[in-house]
Design a protein around this motif. Sequence first.
Motif, PDB file in Angstrom:
ATOM      1  N   PHE A 143      43.875  31.082  41.578  1.00 62.25           N
ATOM      2  CA  PHE A 143      43.816  30.138  40.880  1.00 62.25           C
ATOM      3  C   PHE A 143      43.849  30.101  38.701  1.00 62.25           C
ATOM      4  CE2 PHE A 143      41.972  29.022  45.144  1.00 62.25           C
ATOM      5  CZ  PHE A 143      43.277  27.841  45.528  1.00 62.25           C
ATOM      6  N   SER A 144      43.152  31.406  38.584  1.00 62.07           N
ATOM      7  CA  SER A 144      42.511  31.288  37.415  1.00 62.07           C
ATOM      8  C   SER A 144      43.119  32.740  36.512  1.00 62.07           C
ATOM      9  CB  SER A 144      41.368  31.304  37.110  1.00 62.07           C
ATOM     10  OG  SER A 144      41.017  30.411  35.565  1.00 62.07           O
ATOM     11  N   LYS A 145      43.828  32.903  35.490  1.00 63.96           N
ATOM     12  CA  LYS A 145      43.940  34.094  35.250  1.00 63.96           C
ATOM     13  C   LYS A 145      42.646  34.347  34.237  1.00 63.96           C
ATOM     14  CE  LYS A 145      47.179  32.249  31.675  1.00 63.96           C
ATOM     15  NZ  LYS A 145      48.648  32.376  30.713  1.00 63.96           N
ATOM     16  N   HIS A 146      41.706  33.073  33.913  1.00 58.13           N
ATOM     17  CA  HIS A 146      41.068  33.604  33.268  1.00 58.13           C
ATOM     18  C   HIS A 146      39.468  33.626  33.131  1.00 58.13           C
ATOM     19  CE1 HIS A 146      43.541  31.691  29.678  1.00 58.13           C
ATOM     20  NE2 HIS A 146      44.140  30.364  30.603  1.00 58.13           N
ATOM     21  N   VAL A 147      39.453  34.405  34.768  1.00 54.43           N
ATOM     22  CA  VAL A 147      38.619  34.743  35.513  1.00 54.43           C
ATOM     23  C   VAL A 147      38.518  36.682  36.076  1.00 54.43           C
ATOM     24  CG1 VAL A 147      37.542  32.194  35.905  1.00 54.43           C
ATOM     25  CG2 VAL A 147      38.805  34.121  38.050  1.00 54.43           C
ATOM     26  N   LEU A 148      37.553  36.840  35.675  1.00 55.26           N
ATOM     27  CA  LEU A 148      37.537  38.200  35.788  1.00 55.26           C
ATOM     28  C   LEU A 148      37.661  38.886  37.967  1.00 55.26           C
ATOM     29  CD1 LEU A 148      33.780  40.350  34.788  1.00 55.26           C
ATOM     30  CD2 LEU A 148      36.670  40.875  34.104  1.00 55.26           C
ATOM     31  N   ARG A 149      38.691  39.342  37.550  1.00 57.37           N
ATOM     32  CA  ARG A 149      39.102  39.590  38.467  1.00 57.37           C
ATOM     33  C   ARG A 149      37.918  40.534  40.360  1.00 57.37           C
ATOM     34  NH1 ARG A 149      44.115  40.979  36.075  1.00 57.37           N
ATOM     35  NH2 ARG A 149      43.827  42.760  35.677  1.00 57.37           N
ATOM     36  N   ILE A 150      37.915  40.363  41.381  1.00 58.35           N
ATOM     37  CA  ILE A 150      36.642  41.135  41.816  1.00 58.35           C
ATOM     38  C   ILE A 150      37.334  42.333  42.624  1.00 58.35           C
ATOM     39  CG2 ILE A 150      35.382  40.835  44.186  1.00 58.35           C
ATOM     40  CD1 ILE A 150      33.933  38.542  42.928  1.00 58.35           C
ATOM     41  N   ILE A 151      37.061  43.882  42.600  1.00 61.21           N
ATOM     42  CA  ILE A 151      37.812  44.439  43.194  1.00 61.21           C
ATOM     43  C   ILE A 151      37.155  45.272  44.641  1.00 61.21           C
ATOM     44  CG2 ILE A 151      38.016  46.855  42.968  1.00 61.21           C
ATOM     45  CD1 ILE A 151      38.611  46.494  39.748  1.00 61.21           C
ATOM     46  N   GLY A 152      36.406  44.735  45.335  1.00 55.30           N
ATOM     47  CA  GLY A 152      35.623  44.476  45.736  1.00 55.30           C
ATOM     48  C   GLY A 152      33.543  44.785  45.918  1.00 55.30           C
ATOM     49  N   SER A 153      32.899  45.237  47.182  1.00 57.72           N
ATOM     50  CA  SER A 153      32.592  45.018  47.239  1.00 57.72           C
ATOM     51  C   SER A 153      31.700  46.089  48.252  1.00 57.72           C
ATOM     52  CB  SER A 153      31.169  43.429  47.610  1.00 57.72           C
ATOM     53  OG  SER A 153      31.883  43.599  49.178  1.00 57.72           O
ATOM     54  N   CYS A 154      29.644  46.506  47.717  1.00 57.75           N
ATOM     55  CA  CYS A 154      29.271  47.744  48.473  1.00 57.75           C
ATOM     56  C   CYS A 154      27.746  46.296  48.602  1.00 57.75           C
ATOM     57  CB  CYS A 154      29.119  48.726  48.224  1.00 57.75           C
ATOM     58  SG  CYS A 154      28.338  49.497  49.278  1.00 57.75           S
ATOM     59  N   GLY A 155      27.245  45.964  50.109  1.00 59.43           N
ATOM     60  CA  GLY A 155      26.717  45.329  50.225  1.00 59.43           C
ATOM     61  C   GLY A 155      26.022  44.487  48.829  1.00 59.43           C
ATOM     62  N   HIS A 156      25.058  44.071  48.549  1.00 62.04           N
ATOM     63  CA  HIS A 156      25.152  42.685  47.415  1.00 62.04           C
ATOM     64  C   HIS A 156      26.030  43.188  46.300  1.00 62.04           C
ATOM     65  CE1 HIS A 156      21.728  45.971  46.981  1.00 62.04           C
ATOM     66  NE2 HIS A 156      21.083  45.567  45.671  1.00 62.04           N
ATOM     67  N   PHE A 157      26.253  44.076  46.055  1.00 56.33           N
ATOM     68  CA  PHE A 157      27.506  44.856  44.495  1.00 56.33           C
ATOM     69  C   PHE A 157      27.997  44.418  45.023  1.00 56.33           C
ATOM     70  CE2 PHE A 157      22.968  47.156  43.413  1.00 56.33           C
ATOM     71  CZ  PHE A 157      23.498  46.553  41.754  1.00 56.33           C
ATOM     72  N   TYR A 158      28.594  43.271  44.182  1.00 57.09           N
ATOM     73  CA  TYR A 158      30.801  43.754  43.742  1.00 57.09           C
ATOM     74  C   TYR A 158      31.179  43.835  42.444  1.00 57.09           C
ATOM     75  CZ  TYR A 158      29.094  39.582  40.559  1.00 57.09           C
ATOM     76  OH  TYR A 158      28.496  38.408  39.671  1.00 57.09           O
ATOM     77  N   ALA A 159      32.648  44.386  42.899  1.00 51.42           N
ATOM     78  CA  ALA A 159      33.309  45.120  41.660  1.00 51.42           C
ATOM     79  C   ALA A 159      33.894  44.093  40.767  1.00 51.42           C
ATOM     80  CB  ALA A 159      33.749  46.458  42.133  1.00 51.42           C
ATOM     81  N   VAL A 160      33.960  44.365  39.229  1.00 51.75           N
ATOM     82  CA  VAL A 160      34.702  43.561  38.842  1.00 51.75           C
ATOM     83  C   VAL A 160      35.577  44.548  37.433  1.00 51.75           C
ATOM     84  CG1 VAL A 160      33.630  41.184  39.483  1.00 51.75           C
ATOM     85  CG2 VAL A 160      33.156  43.005  37.419  1.00 51.75           C
ATOM     86  N   GLU A 161      37.094  43.672  37.040  1.00 51.27           N
ATOM     87  CA  GLU A 161      37.494  44.798  36.466  1.00 51.27           C
ATOM     88  C   GLU A 161      36.611  45.052  35.224  1.00 51.27           C
ATOM     89  OE1 GLU A 161      40.259  42.427  34.349  1.00 51.27           O
ATOM     90  OE2 GLU A 161      40.354  40.902  35.199  1.00 51.27           O
ATOM     91  N   TYR A 162      36.857  46.217  34.914  1.00 53.17           N
ATOM     92  CA  TYR A 162      36.604  46.705  33.763  1.00 53.17           C
ATOM     93  C   TYR A 162      37.388  46.065  32.059  1.00 53.17           C
ATOM     94  CZ  TYR A 162      34.447  49.529  29.935  1.00 53.17           C
ATOM     95  OH  TYR A 162      34.077  49.364  28.265  1.00 53.17           O
ATOM     96  N   LEU A 163      36.441  44.981  31.413  1.00 55.12           N
ATOM     97  CA  LEU A 163      36.730  43.944  30.399  1.00 55.12           C
ATOM     98  C   LEU A 163      35.729  45.113  28.992  1.00 55.12           C
ATOM     99  CD1 LEU A 163      38.633  41.357  31.637  1.00 55.12           C
ATOM    100  CD2 LEU A 163      40.312  43.766  30.494  1.00 55.12           C
ATOM    101  N   THR A 164      36.250  44.423  27.687  1.00 60.80           N
ATOM    102  CA  THR A 164      35.356  44.841  26.888  1.00 60.80           C
ATOM    103  C   THR A 164      35.062  43.990  25.843  1.00 60.80           C
ATOM    104  OG1 THR A 164      36.072  47.230  25.621  1.00 60.80           O
ATOM    105  CG2 THR A 164      34.655  46.235  24.510  1.00 60.80           C
ATOM    106  N   ALA A 165      33.944  43.440  26.494  1.00 60.87           N
ATOM    107  CA  ALA A 165      33.343  41.544  25.532  1.00 60.87           C
ATOM    108  C   ALA A 165      33.236  41.575  24.366  1.00 60.87           C
ATOM    109  CB  ALA A 165      31.648  41.624  26.145  1.00 60.87           C
ATOM    110  N   GLY A 166      33.702  40.692  23.778  1.00 60.09           N
ATOM    111  CA  GLY A 166      33.469  40.074  22.519  1.00 60.09           C
ATOM    112  C   GLY A 166      31.692  39.956  22.059  1.00 60.09           C
TER     113      GLY A 166
END
Length: 415
Positions: free
Chosen positions: A199-222
Motif C-alpha cells: 500500500f505504500s512506497k514510503h516504507v521499507l520493503r521486507i525481504i524475508g526473515s529467519c526466526g525473530h530477525f527480519y530483513a529489509v532493504e538497505y538504505l542510507t539514513a539521513g
Amino acid sequence: MRGSGGCWKRLRLRGRRRSSAAFLLAWAACWLGLSASLLALLRRGAFPGRCTDESGRSILARLCLDYSSGVLTGDLCEDLCVAQKLVYKHCLYYDRGKKVIQADWRGQPIILKSKQEIFSSYQHLSMLEEVETQDITETELLLMAALEVKNVLGLELSNNTMGPLWTRRKGPHWKAQVASMWSLLQQEEYIFFSLLQDFSKHVLRIIGSCGHFYAVEYLTAGHAWHKTLFPLEDMAGPSFTGHRSRVRAIIDIALSFLDMVQHFDNDFSHRLHLCDIKPENFAIRHDLTVVAIDVDMAFFEPKMRDILEQNCTGDDDCNFFDCFSKCNLKIRKCGAQRANNNLQVICDKIFRRWFSPSLRGPLVSFPLQPQLQKAVQECAEPGRVDAAAHQGPLKSLSKLYHLLRVSQRELLRAE
C-alpha cells in the motif's frame, strides 16, 4: 580518559604564565585530546552496549544454532546458516535489546533487525504446547495474528487483510514456523512494514526473515549533521555534487515528503502519526522517494488517541515527542486529538534546513526562495495549526506543493 588531571594541571600553569589567547588555545588542545581518547575508547568497545562485530557475529551464530535445533525457521535461514549466501558485514545498532545488523544477501546489501537479541526473549505461544501443532488451523493463526495486531497497533483487521503477515503453508517444520511468526508479531515495526508493503512506497520493503530477525532493504539514513541532511552522492553518484543538481534533488525529495504526508494522512483506514521526525528516521531511494525506515514512534489514530489522553496539569504534560495535544484544565485531561500534525513537524525539522537562511545564508539558492521561506515558516508555526479543522495544514501543503513544482519547472527551463 587517563591523563585528564595532567591536562588541567598544564592549563593552570599556562593560564598563569601566558596571555588569555594562549590559555584558550591550550584549553582547545586539551579538549581535542580528551575527545580523541573518548573516540579510542568507543572504537575498542569500552562502553557497555557497544555495537561490535564480535557481538553481531555472536548473535547470528546463536540464531543459526536455534535453526539447526529446529527451534525456529524462516525463508532466509538456509542462506544464512547453511549456504552462506547471507553474509554478516557490520553491527550497526545495539541498544536495550534492539539489534540492527548490515549483511550481504546474494550480492545485495540488506539490514537484519530484531527487537530482542535472543529468540527465547519473546513471549511463547502457549497454544503450541496445549495442542498438537498440526491441529492448529490457518484460520486460527490468522485470528491470533489479528488479535496481536489489535493489541500492538490498536487496529481492527479482518482475516483477509492479514495475508502479508502469514504467507507460509503447513510443512515439516510447522511448529518452528508458528513460533517464528509469533516472535515477529511481537515487533511493532515488522507489523507496520508487513501490512503496508502493498500500500505504500514510503516504507521499507521486507525481504524475508529467519526466526525473530527480519530483513529489509538497505538504505542510507539521513543525519542532522549532513549538509543536505541526506547523502545525495550515495544515491546517484557524484552528479549530485553540482549546485544545480543538488537543488533539483532537494526539491524532488521535498515533494516526496509532501506526498508521504498526504499519503499517511488520507490513504489508510486511520491517519498515521509520526511522533519522532528527524533525518535519521528517513532515507531516500535512488529515485528520490522518501522512505520511513524507523517507525518505532509511528501510531495509527486509535493508538495515538490512547497515548495522548492522559492526566495533566498543563499543556507540557500532553507532549509525546513530536506529537502533542492540549490540556483541558477543567477536567485535568489531555485532549485525545493531536494538536499538531506530520506536515508541521516536517516543515520545522526538515524544510527549515533547506529553505530558510542560516547565519551564513541559505544552504542553497532556490527559485522562489523568499516565497518558499515564508511558506515553510507559516507551515512550521504551531499557532497556525487548527486541530479541529484541517484547513490550515491543507492550505500549507497545497502552497508548498505549488511553489516546489514551479521551482522544479524553472530549474528545468534553465538547463
